[in-house]
Design a protein around this motif. Structure first.
Motif, short mmCIF file in Angstrom:
data_model
loop_
_atom_site.label_atom_id
_atom_site.label_comp_id
_atom_site.label_asym_id
_atom_site.label_seq_id
_atom_site.Cartn_x
_atom_site.Cartn_y
_atom_site.Cartn_z
N MET A 1 0.84 -1.17 0.00
CA MET A 1 0.00 0.00 0.00
C MET A 1 0.89 1.25 0.00
SD MET A 1 -3.23 0.75 2.44
CE MET A 1 -2.74 1.89 3.69
N THR A 2 0.61 2.17 -0.86
CA THR A 2 1.40 3.38 -1.00
C THR A 2 1.13 4.33 0.16
OG1 THR A 2 1.25 3.18 -3.39
CG2 THR A 2 1.96 5.29 -2.54
N ILE A 3 2.19 4.91 0.69
CA ILE A 3 2.07 5.86 1.79
C ILE A 3 1.72 7.22 1.22
CG2 ILE A 3 3.35 7.04 3.61
CD1 ILE A 3 4.88 4.36 3.95
N ARG A 4 0.64 7.80 1.76
CA ARG A 4 0.12 9.09 1.29
C ARG A 4 0.68 10.21 2.16
NH1 ARG A 4 -5.11 9.48 2.12
NH2 ARG A 4 -5.57 10.66 0.25
N VAL A 5 1.18 11.27 1.50
CA VAL A 5 1.88 12.35 2.20
C VAL A 5 1.31 13.72 1.81
CG1 VAL A 5 4.15 13.42 2.58
CG2 VAL A 5 4.00 10.96 2.16
N VAL A 6 1.21 14.61 2.80
CA VAL A 6 0.93 16.02 2.57
C VAL A 6 2.20 16.79 2.93
CG1 VAL A 6 -0.31 18.05 3.45
CG2 VAL A 6 -1.58 15.97 2.89
N ILE A 7 2.59 17.71 2.05
CA ILE A 7 3.77 18.53 2.26
C ILE A 7 3.33 19.96 2.56
CG2 ILE A 7 5.88 19.46 1.24
CD1 ILE A 7 5.78 17.11 -0.77
N ALA A 8 3.89 20.54 3.63
CA ALA A 8 3.66 21.96 3.93
C ALA A 8 5.03 22.61 4.09
CB ALA A 8 2.83 22.11 5.19
N GLU A 9 5.43 23.34 3.06
CA GLU A 9 6.74 24.00 3.01
C GLU A 9 6.56 25.31 2.26
OE1 GLU A 9 10.11 25.53 2.86
OE2 GLU A 9 10.30 23.55 3.78
N ASP A 10 6.94 26.43 2.89
CA ASP A 10 6.67 27.73 2.27
C ASP A 10 7.61 28.07 1.11
OD1 ASP A 10 8.81 28.14 4.02
OD2 ASP A 10 8.23 30.22 4.41
N GLU A 11 8.76 27.43 1.02
CA GLU A 11 9.66 27.70 -0.11
C GLU A 11 9.31 26.76 -1.25
OE1 GLU A 11 13.84 28.30 0.80
OE2 GLU A 11 13.28 28.43 2.93
N ALA A 12 8.80 27.32 -2.34
CA ALA A 12 8.28 26.54 -3.47
C ALA A 12 9.32 25.59 -4.04
CB ALA A 12 7.75 27.46 -4.56
N ILE A 13 10.56 26.01 -4.17
CA ILE A 13 11.59 25.16 -4.77
C ILE A 13 11.88 23.94 -3.89
CG2 ILE A 13 13.58 26.42 -3.83
CD1 ILE A 13 13.40 25.09 -7.39
N ILE A 14 11.91 24.15 -2.59
CA ILE A 14 12.12 23.02 -1.68
C ILE A 14 10.92 22.09 -1.72
CG2 ILE A 14 12.38 22.35 0.75
CD1 ILE A 14 14.01 24.93 1.14
N ARG A 15 9.72 22.67 -1.79
CA ARG A 15 8.50 21.87 -1.87
C ARG A 15 8.51 21.00 -3.13
NH1 ARG A 15 4.90 25.84 -1.05
NH2 ARG A 15 4.25 26.03 -3.21
N MET A 16 8.92 21.59 -4.26
CA MET A 16 8.97 20.83 -5.53
C MET A 16 10.02 19.73 -5.45
SD MET A 16 8.41 23.92 -8.35
CE MET A 16 9.87 23.41 -9.17
N ASP A 17 11.20 20.04 -4.90
CA ASP A 17 12.25 19.02 -4.75
C ASP A 17 11.79 17.89 -3.84
OD1 ASP A 17 13.97 20.38 -6.42
OD2 ASP A 17 15.19 21.25 -4.79
N LEU A 18 11.15 18.27 -2.77
CA LEU A 18 10.66 17.27 -1.81
C LEU A 18 9.62 16.37 -2.47
CD1 LEU A 18 10.80 16.25 1.06
CD2 LEU A 18 9.18 18.02 1.73
N ARG A 19 8.70 16.97 -3.21
CA ARG A 19 7.68 16.18 -3.90
C ARG A 19 8.34 15.19 -4.87
NH1 ARG A 19 2.21 17.40 -5.19
NH2 ARG A 19 1.46 15.78 -6.54
#
Length: 193
Positions: A1-19
């Protein structure tokens, strides 16, 4: 089963890299935001397995968002931040964060932190379920004991006779002993009537 994640990061570039990193590792990013208040709403609506929260965000900081999410027992929480001071780590721990990762992080650090947070949340959920079940058992026991007391005082039964009466009444009517006890206490059920 795939683990579902929500990301909350105010820096868009870090958020995109993290995703991108999470998706490469097989995680399903079901929501993302740059605001703490929106993170809480996303987590409430999407019910992910994990919320990754930055500490410094507009709307609501990650510590407060973590406090709300942990308080509602929705999912595991991983705090992701550039701040590694002991005070910040302790705040995160105290509000219910289950893992802590300092930026900049390596992919090799991210996956273990995620797995630890998810594992700890599963353990907490199981313990919480056990505590709830024990609490329910204790309440049932108290109710039965009070009903036995009523039978002993008002109907001159011994403790064993009172227990046997409640037990037989429950079996005869296919009800729980708790429900029979409740009826005895509120006068709905009166022996001999």
């Amino acid at each position: 089963m795939t683990i579902r994640v929500v990301i909350a990061e105010d820096e868009a570039i870090i958020r995109m890299d993290l995703r991108e990193t999470l998706e490469e590792e097989g995680y399903d990013v079901v929501g993302e935001t740059g605001r703490g208040d929106e993170a809480v709403e996303l987590v409430r609506g999407l019910r992910p397995d994990l919320a990754i929260l930055d500490i410094k965000m507009p709307g609501m900081d990650g510590i407060e968002a973590a406090r709300i999410i942990a308080g509602e027992k929705i999912c595991g929480i991983l705090i992701l931040t550039a701040f590694s001071q002991r005070e910040v780590i302790e705040q995160a721990r105290d509000v219910g964060a289950l893992a802590f990762l300092v930026k900049p992080f390596q992919k090799s650090d991210l996956v273990p932190a995620i797995e630890v947070a998810i594992g700890r949340f599963g353990e907490l959920r199981n313990l919480s379920g056990e505590i709830d079940a024990l609490g329910e058992q204790l309440e049932t026991r108290k109710l039965i004991d009070r009903a036995k007391g009523v039978l002993m005082d008002r109907h001159a039964m011994s403790e064993q006779e009172a227990f046997t009466y409640i037990q037989r009444e429950a079996m005869r009517n296919r009800r729980k002993m708790r429900d029979v006890s409740s009826d005895l206490l509120d006068g709905t059920l009166v022996p001999g009537s």
